[in-house]
Design a protein around this motif. Structure first.
Motif, PDB file in Angstrom:
ATOM      1  N   LEU A  82      66.933  43.661  44.415  1.00 17.96           N
ATOM      2  CA  LEU A  82      66.066  43.797  43.242  1.00 17.96           C
ATOM      3  C   LEU A  82      64.614  43.576  43.636  1.00 17.96           C
ATOM      4  N   CYS A  83      63.772  44.561  43.336  1.00 16.87           N
ATOM      5  CA  CYS A  83      62.346  44.464  43.661  1.00 16.87           C
ATOM      6  C   CYS A  83      61.508  44.559  42.394  1.00 16.87           C
ATOM      7  N   SER A  84      62.102  44.251  41.267  1.00 15.01           N
ATOM      8  CA  SER A  84      61.415  44.354  39.980  1.00 15.01           C
ATOM      9  C   SER A  84      61.450  43.010  39.282  1.00 15.01           C
ATOM     10  N   GLY A  85      60.310  42.584  38.780  1.00 16.13           N
ATOM     11  CA  GLY A  85      60.214  41.244  38.207  1.00 16.13           C
ATOM     12  C   GLY A  85      60.484  41.134  36.731  1.00 16.13           C
ATOM     13  N   THR A  86      60.864  42.215  36.057  1.00 15.13           N
ATOM     14  CA  THR A  86      61.014  42.158  34.601  1.00 15.13           C
ATOM     15  C   THR A  86      62.463  41.988  34.156  1.00 15.13           C
ATOM     16  N   VAL A  87      63.414  42.114  35.068  1.00 15.40           N
ATOM     17  CA  VAL A  87      64.816  41.965  34.695  1.00 15.40           C
ATOM     18  C   VAL A  87      65.108  40.495  34.401  1.00 15.40           C
ATOM     19  N   SER A  88      65.995  40.251  33.434  1.00 15.07           N
ATOM     20  CA  SER A  88      66.347  38.890  33.043  1.00 15.07           C
ATOM     21  C   SER A  88      67.456  38.358  33.941  1.00 15.07           C
ATOM     22  N   ALA A  89      67.391  37.058  34.217  1.00 14.21           N
ATOM     23  CA  ALA A  89      68.429  36.426  35.033  1.00 14.21           C
ATOM     24  C   ALA A  89      69.796  36.529  34.367  1.00 14.21           C
ATOM     25  N   ASN A  90      69.825  36.623  33.048  1.00 11.12           N
ATOM     26  CA  ASN A  90      71.095  36.723  32.332  1.00 11.12           C
ATOM     27  C   ASN A  90      71.872  37.980  32.690  1.00 11.12           C
ATOM     28  N   GLU A  91      71.157  39.011  33.149  1.00  7.60           N
ATOM     29  CA  GLU A  91      71.829  40.269  33.491  1.00  7.60           C
ATOM     30  C   GLU A  91      72.759  40.100  34.694  1.00  7.60           C
ATOM     31  N   PHE A  92      72.567  39.025  35.475  1.00 11.63           N
ATOM     32  CA  PHE A  92      73.332  38.851  36.698  1.00 11.63           C
ATOM     33  C   PHE A  92      74.485  37.859  36.558  1.00 11.63           C
ATOM     34  N   LEU A  93      74.651  37.304  35.359  1.00 13.72           N
ATOM     35  CA  LEU A  93      75.706  36.329  35.166  1.00 13.72           C
ATOM     36  C   LEU A  93      77.080  36.985  35.305  1.00 13.72           C
ATOM     37  N   ASN A  94      77.963  36.334  36.059  1.00  9.47           N
ATOM     38  CA  ASN A  94      79.360  36.760  36.208  1.00  9.47           C
ATOM     39  C   ASN A  94      79.515  38.153  36.821  1.00  9.47           C
ATOM     40  N   LEU A  95      78.532  38.588  37.595  1.00  5.62           N
ATOM     41  CA  LEU A  95      78.638  39.896  38.238  1.00  5.62           C
ATOM     42  C   LEU A  95      79.536  39.858  39.462  1.00  5.62           C
ATOM     43  N   ASN A  96      79.545  38.729  40.156  1.00  4.91           N
ATOM     44  CA  ASN A  96      80.289  38.585  41.409  1.00  4.91           C
ATOM     45  C   ASN A  96      79.854  39.619  42.452  1.00  4.91           C
ATOM     46  N   ILE A  97      78.562  39.924  42.438  1.00  2.00           N
ATOM     47  CA  ILE A  97      77.962  40.833  43.414  1.00  2.00           C
ATOM     48  C   ILE A  97      76.786  40.104  44.054  1.00  2.00           C
ATOM     49  N   PRO A  98      76.670  40.110  45.377  1.00  2.00           N
ATOM     50  CA  PRO A  98      75.513  39.466  46.008  1.00  2.00           C
ATOM     51  C   PRO A  98      74.200  40.089  45.522  1.00  2.00           C
ATOM     52  N   ILE A  99      73.262  39.237  45.116  1.00  2.00           N
ATOM     53  CA  ILE A  99      71.964  39.700  44.608  1.00  2.00           C
ATOM     54  C   ILE A  99      70.860  39.164  45.513  1.00  2.00           C
ATOM     55  N   VAL A 100      70.068  40.064  46.074  1.00  2.00           N
ATOM     56  CA  VAL A 100      68.896  39.676  46.865  1.00  2.00           C
ATOM     57  C   VAL A 100      67.654  40.180  46.146  1.00  2.00           C
ATOM     58  N   THR A 101      66.666  39.318  45.982  1.00  2.00           N
ATOM     59  CA  THR A 101      65.412  39.736  45.360  1.00  2.00           C
ATOM     60  C   THR A 101      64.299  39.732  46.403  1.00  2.00           C
ATOM     61  N   ILE A 102      63.384  40.681  46.265  1.00  2.00           N
ATOM     62  CA  ILE A 102      62.220  40.753  47.153  1.00  2.00           C
ATOM     63  C   ILE A 102      60.964  40.675  46.296  1.00  2.00           C
ATOM     64  N   GLU A 103      60.160  39.644  46.548  1.00  2.00           N
ATOM     65  CA  GLU A 103      58.918  39.411  45.805  1.00  2.00           C
ATOM     66  C   GLU A 103      59.165  39.334  44.292  1.00  2.00           C
ATOM     67  N   CYS A 104      60.203  38.586  43.917  1.00  2.00           N
ATOM     68  CA  CYS A 104      60.523  38.362  42.505  1.00  2.00           C
ATOM     69  C   CYS A 104      60.532  36.866  42.225  1.00  2.00           C
ATOM     70  N   ASP A 105      60.724  36.533  40.953  1.00  2.17           N
ATOM     71  CA  ASP A 105      60.803  35.139  40.532  1.00  2.17           C
ATOM     72  C   ASP A 105      61.938  34.424  41.263  1.00  2.17           C
ATOM     73  N   ASP A 106      61.712  33.149  41.599  1.00  4.07           N
ATOM     74  CA  ASP A 106      62.692  32.380  42.373  1.00  4.07           C
ATOM     75  C   ASP A 106      64.033  32.238  41.663  1.00  4.07           C
ATOM     76  N   ALA A 107      64.048  32.311  40.332  1.00  2.46           N
ATOM     77  CA  ALA A 107      65.269  32.061  39.568  1.00  2.46           C
ATOM     78  C   ALA A 107      66.250  33.224  39.622  1.00  2.46           C
ATOM     79  N   LEU A 108      65.795  34.387  40.035  1.00  3.34           N
ATOM     80  CA  LEU A 108      66.650  35.568  40.051  1.00  3.34           C
ATOM     81  C   LEU A 108      67.458  35.643  41.340  1.00  3.34           C
TER      82      LEU A 108
END
Length: 328
Positions: free
Chosen positions: A121-147
């Motif tokens: 994910l390289c976009s800072g507008t997505v909500s952290a809630n979108e990633f709950l219970n996905l069971n998919i590895p998520i890597v962010t680049i230049e995004c908020d630390d919480a994502l």
């Protein structure tokens, strides 16, 4: 139609060995691996991606979401992610969100449905809630630390320090920083912190101008830069938060009859292709984009292999001195 058994018989190995080569599992000698690949090519065998995904619970694809695919920074980042993924026999699915949260939600759902191996994910507008219970590895680049599970950034603060220290050493007395996007909190905002501290250290007059969301979306900053230079005619240094803004700063100076670097010195950020295509070539802060892309892919594959992803990685930046500054 060729089968797995046909490949095994022609290569003189077992079906299990061919399967391990295709799925990149277990130790296979390079000689055997190459022999299997040669036979697959010779008889035109294509692995069944659907069957492979069922056995592995995911496909050999990585989903990537960027906010603006035409931006030189994201274009360079995508190119390097694709190269890093291809080296591991993974493909890349690219989605351009245009900073629309609804688009990002839709793309995350698509990635989930397609059983991607991981998401970058390289976009800072997505909500952290979108990633709950996905069971998919998520890597962010230049995004908020919480994502996400792993956050990769360059050292934005030190980038601001290096850029401003350089302008100070070049003799600048009044510097403007064209900073991040208004009403958006991003790691890049730390560049402004470094800028502000160095200006305070040297007693340099300074201005901070946020860029608008509209300008960012279409990459048009020229009029805003010209207006700023007219409002503060004593400005002799510009620290731009991207090479795109820095390049348009050269244009603005030319339109106002200001010479670069004689009258106004400029430092950009990113070190993308445009930095060496403008005249004079840009002095800029180089982000380690290739290394960031490689780390993102490595983190996903490590997580898929049962390893642990690092929670946060901050990579160093460096100053590239070129023609838009004249250090004394």
């Amino acid at each position: 139609m060729s089968t797995l058994k046909d490949v095994a018989e022609r290569a003189g190995v077992t079906v299990t060995t061919v399967s391990r080569v295709i799925n990149n599992r277990g130790y296979i000698s390079e000689k055997t691996r190459q022999k299997v690949y040669d036979v697959m090519k010779e008889i035109g065998y294509q692995p069944n991606e659907v069957a492979r995904s069922l056995s592995k619970q995911h496909t050999s694809t990585i989903g990537v979401i960027v906010p603006h695919i035409v931006h030189p920074y994201f274009a360079k980042l995508l190119s390097n992610i694709e190269s890093a993924a291809a080296a591991e026999n993974y493909k890349m699915i690219v989605c351009n969100s245009k900073e629309e949260r609804s688009n990002e939600r839709k793309y995350v759902e698509m990635f989930k449905s397609n059983q991607v191996a991981g998401i970058i994910l390289c976009s800072g507008t997505v909500s952290a809630n979108e990633f709950l219970n996905l069971n998919i590895p998520i890597v962010t680049i230049e995004c908020d630390d919480a994502l996400g599970d792993c956050n990769i950034q360059c050292d934005n603060y030190m980038g601001g320090v290096l850029a401003t220290e350089h302008l100070a050493k070049c003799g600048c007395k009044e510097i403007v920083h064209f900073s991040g996007v208004e009403r958006q909190v991003m790691p890049a905002d730390r560049r402004c912190v470094g800028f502000r501290e160095v200006c305070g250290k040297y007693g340099i007059r300074h201005h901070e101008i946020e860029t608008s969301e509209a300008s960012y979306s279409v990459m048009e900053y020229l009029e805003n830069i010209k207006q700023t230079l007219q409002t503060y005619p004593e400005i002799d240094g510009i620290f731009a938060s991207s090479d795109v803004i820095a390049a348009q700063s050269i244009q603005a100076c030319s339109a106002l009859g200001k010479r670069v670097p004689e009258d106004v010195q400029i430092v950009g950020f990113d070190d993308v292709n445009i930095a060496t295509l403008v005249n004079p070539m840009l002095t800029t802060i180089r982000q380690p984009i290739k290394e960031m892309a490689q780390l993102a892919v490595d983190a996903i594959l490590k997580k898929r292999g049962g390893g642990v992803m690092p929670a946060k990685v901050v990579l160093p930046v460096s100053l590239m001195k070129r023609g838009t500054t004249k250090e004394k």
